[in-house]
Design a protein around this motif. Structure first.
Motif, PDB file in Angstrom:
ATOM      1  N   MET A  84      16.840  31.812  30.869  1.00 17.79           N
ATOM      2  CA  MET A  84      15.499  31.231  30.782  1.00 17.79           C
ATOM      3  C   MET A  84      15.150  30.547  32.098  1.00 17.79           C
ATOM      4  SD  MET A  84      14.212  28.353  28.033  1.00 17.79           S
ATOM      5  CE  MET A  84      14.704  29.381  26.647  1.00 17.79           C
TER       6      MET A  84
ATOM      7  N   ILE B 294       7.784  30.075  25.278  1.00 20.39           N
ATOM      8  CA  ILE B 294       8.749  29.537  24.314  1.00 20.39           C
ATOM      9  C   ILE B 294       8.029  28.664  23.285  1.00 20.39           C
ATOM     10  CG2 ILE B 294      10.735  28.006  24.027  1.00 20.39           C
ATOM     11  CD1 ILE B 294      11.317  30.785  25.280  1.00 20.39           C
TER      12      ILE B 294
ATOM     13  N   VAL C  65      16.630  34.225  27.075  1.00 22.40           N
ATOM     14  CA  VAL C  65      15.460  34.847  26.455  1.00 22.40           C
ATOM     15  C   VAL C  65      15.635  36.358  26.401  1.00 22.40           C
ATOM     16  CG1 VAL C  65      13.894  33.024  27.233  1.00 22.40           C
ATOM     17  CG2 VAL C  65      14.173  35.098  28.616  1.00 22.40           C
TER      18      VAL C  65
ATOM     19  N   ILE D 295       7.872  37.363  25.892  1.00 22.07           N
ATOM     20  CA  ILE D 295       9.076  36.736  25.351  1.00 22.07           C
ATOM     21  C   ILE D 295       9.086  36.936  23.838  1.00 22.07           C
ATOM     22  CG2 ILE D 295      10.362  34.581  25.065  1.00 22.07           C
ATOM     23  CD1 ILE D 295      10.304  35.534  27.924  1.00 22.07           C
TER      24      ILE D 295
ATOM     25  N   TYR E 137      14.331  33.567  21.956  1.00 21.58           N
ATOM     26  CA  TYR E 137      14.915  32.577  22.854  1.00 21.58           C
ATOM     27  C   TYR E 137      16.041  31.840  22.149  1.00 21.58           C
ATOM     28  CZ  TYR E 137      13.054  28.216  20.805  1.00 21.58           C
ATOM     29  OH  TYR E 137      12.805  27.140  19.980  1.00 21.58           O
TER      30      TYR E 137
END
Length: 288
Positions: free
Chosen positions: A152, A160, A187, A194, A197
C-alpha cells in the motif's frame, strides 16, 4: 454526560470517572488481570478512538471499564468492557453499560461479546449474530505469495476509505486514518481500482492483521500472505468470522489456530454492505 460520583454495590464502594490517558497504567492492570493481551500502547489507541468510564474502589484499585466508539454519525461500537470477577455478579457491568448507552446519541450499536458478558447484552436488547474467531499463534510456515498484491502507498488511502465504507456500511474515517498511520498495508488493484486491502500493526504479544477487506476468500488469503510471511516465527493474530475456505486453510497451515470466540451483537438497523467488499478480518474487537 455526567456520571454519579459513587456507586455502592453490596459492600463495595465504586468511584466512577471519565477515562483519560492518565488512567492507562490502571486500565492496563485491569486488562492483564482478566487475561487480555492489550499493552498500554493498545489502550492509548482505543482512547484516541473513543471515550469511556473507569471504575476504582475506595482505595484506588481498578475494578471496571467500558467504552464507546463513534464510528460515524449513525453507528457506535461498544467495547473494552471489563469488570473484576468479584463484581461481575453484582451489577457493575450493567450499570456501566447503562451509563455508556446514555452517551451514544441514538446511534445504531454493535459490539463483540465475550461469553462472560453475553447474557448482559441480551438483557440490553442486543441481538446475537455470527461468532468471531480469534486465530493466533507463532507463524510456522510462509504462505505462497500472490503476484496480484502490492504494498500500500499513501495515494491509495482515498480508495481504502471508500472500500472500507462499502464493506462496513458506514464511513468510519477516523478509525481507519489512525490504523493507516500505525500499520503497513497490502492492496489488490484490478484495472486501476483497489478491490482489496489489509493492514498489519503492533498489538498485544506481537502483531495483528486487520482489517482485511476483499472480494473473495482467495483475495483475502493473498492480502494476508505478505504480513504472515514477514512475521514468520513471531506471534500473529487475526480476528475473523470465517470458518472455512482458502483463507482459513492458509491461516491453519501457517500455525494460526482458533483459540477463542466472541459473538457479534447489534441493536438498531441492519447495515447495508456491498457484497463485493467483504470483511474477512476485524481491525480489533472493540471497533470491528
Amino acid at each position: 454526560m455526567s456520571i454519579s460520583n459513587i456507586r455502592q454495590l453490596d459492600s463495595f464502594t465504586l468511584c466512577p470517572k471519565d477515562m483519560t490517558h492518565a488512567d492507562i497504567p490502571h486500565l492496563h492492570e485491569l486488562s492483564v488481570a482478566v487475561g487480555w493481551m492489550h499493552r498500554a500502547q493498545d489502550w492509548a489507541t482505543v482512547l484516541e478512538l473513543g471515550e469511556g468510564i473507569f471504575l476504582s474502589d475506595e482505595i484506588g484499585r481498578p475494578c471496571g471499564s467500558a467504552m464507546w466508539f463513534p464510528m460515524s454519525d449513525d453507528l457506535a461500537m461498544l467495547g473494552m468492557v471489563i469488570t473484576t470477577p468479584r463484581l461481575q455478579e453484582r451489577g457493575a457491568g450493567r450499570w456501566m453499560m447503562e451509563q455508556i448507552l446514555a452517551r451514544t446519541g441514538g446511534r445504531d450499536l454493535a459490539l463483540n461479546a465475550t461469553r462472560a458478558a453475553f447474557r448482559l447484552y441480551l438483557a440490553l436488547d442486543f441481538q446475537p449474530g455470527p461468532k468471531v474467531w480469534q486465530r493466533m499463534g507463532l507463524v510456522s510456515a510462509i504462505p505462497e505469495q500472490s503476484p496480484r498484491t502490492r504494498p500500500m502507498c499513501n495515494t491509495d488511502h482515498a480508495a481504502i476509505h471508500d472500500l472500507d465504507s462499502r464493506a462496513y456500511g458506514t464511513n468510519r474515517h477516523t478509525a481507519i486514518e489512525l490504523f493507516l498511520r500505525q500499520s503497513t498495508g497490502t492492496v489488490i488493484e484490478d484495472a486501476g481500482r483497489i478491490t482489496g486491502y489489509s493492514l498489519c500493526r503492533r498489538f498485544g504479544r506481537g502483531h495483528v492483521v486487520g482489517p482485511i477487506v476483499a472480494a473473495t476468500a482467495q483475495d483475502a488469503a493473498a492480502l494476508a500472505a505478505p504480513h504472515i510471511a514477514h512475521h514468520h516465527g513471531s506471534f500473529l493474530r487475526i480476528d475473523t468470522q470465517e470458518t472455512e475456505g482458502p483463507f482459513i486453510q492458509m491461516l491453519t497451515d501457517c500455525g494460526l489456530a482458533a483459540r477463542d470466540t466472541v459473538t457479534f451483537m447489534s441493536r438498531g438497523r441492519k447495515r447495508i454492505c456491498d457484497p463485493s467488499a467483504h470483511v474477512f478480518a476485524l481491525a480489533n474487537q472493540a471497533v470491528g
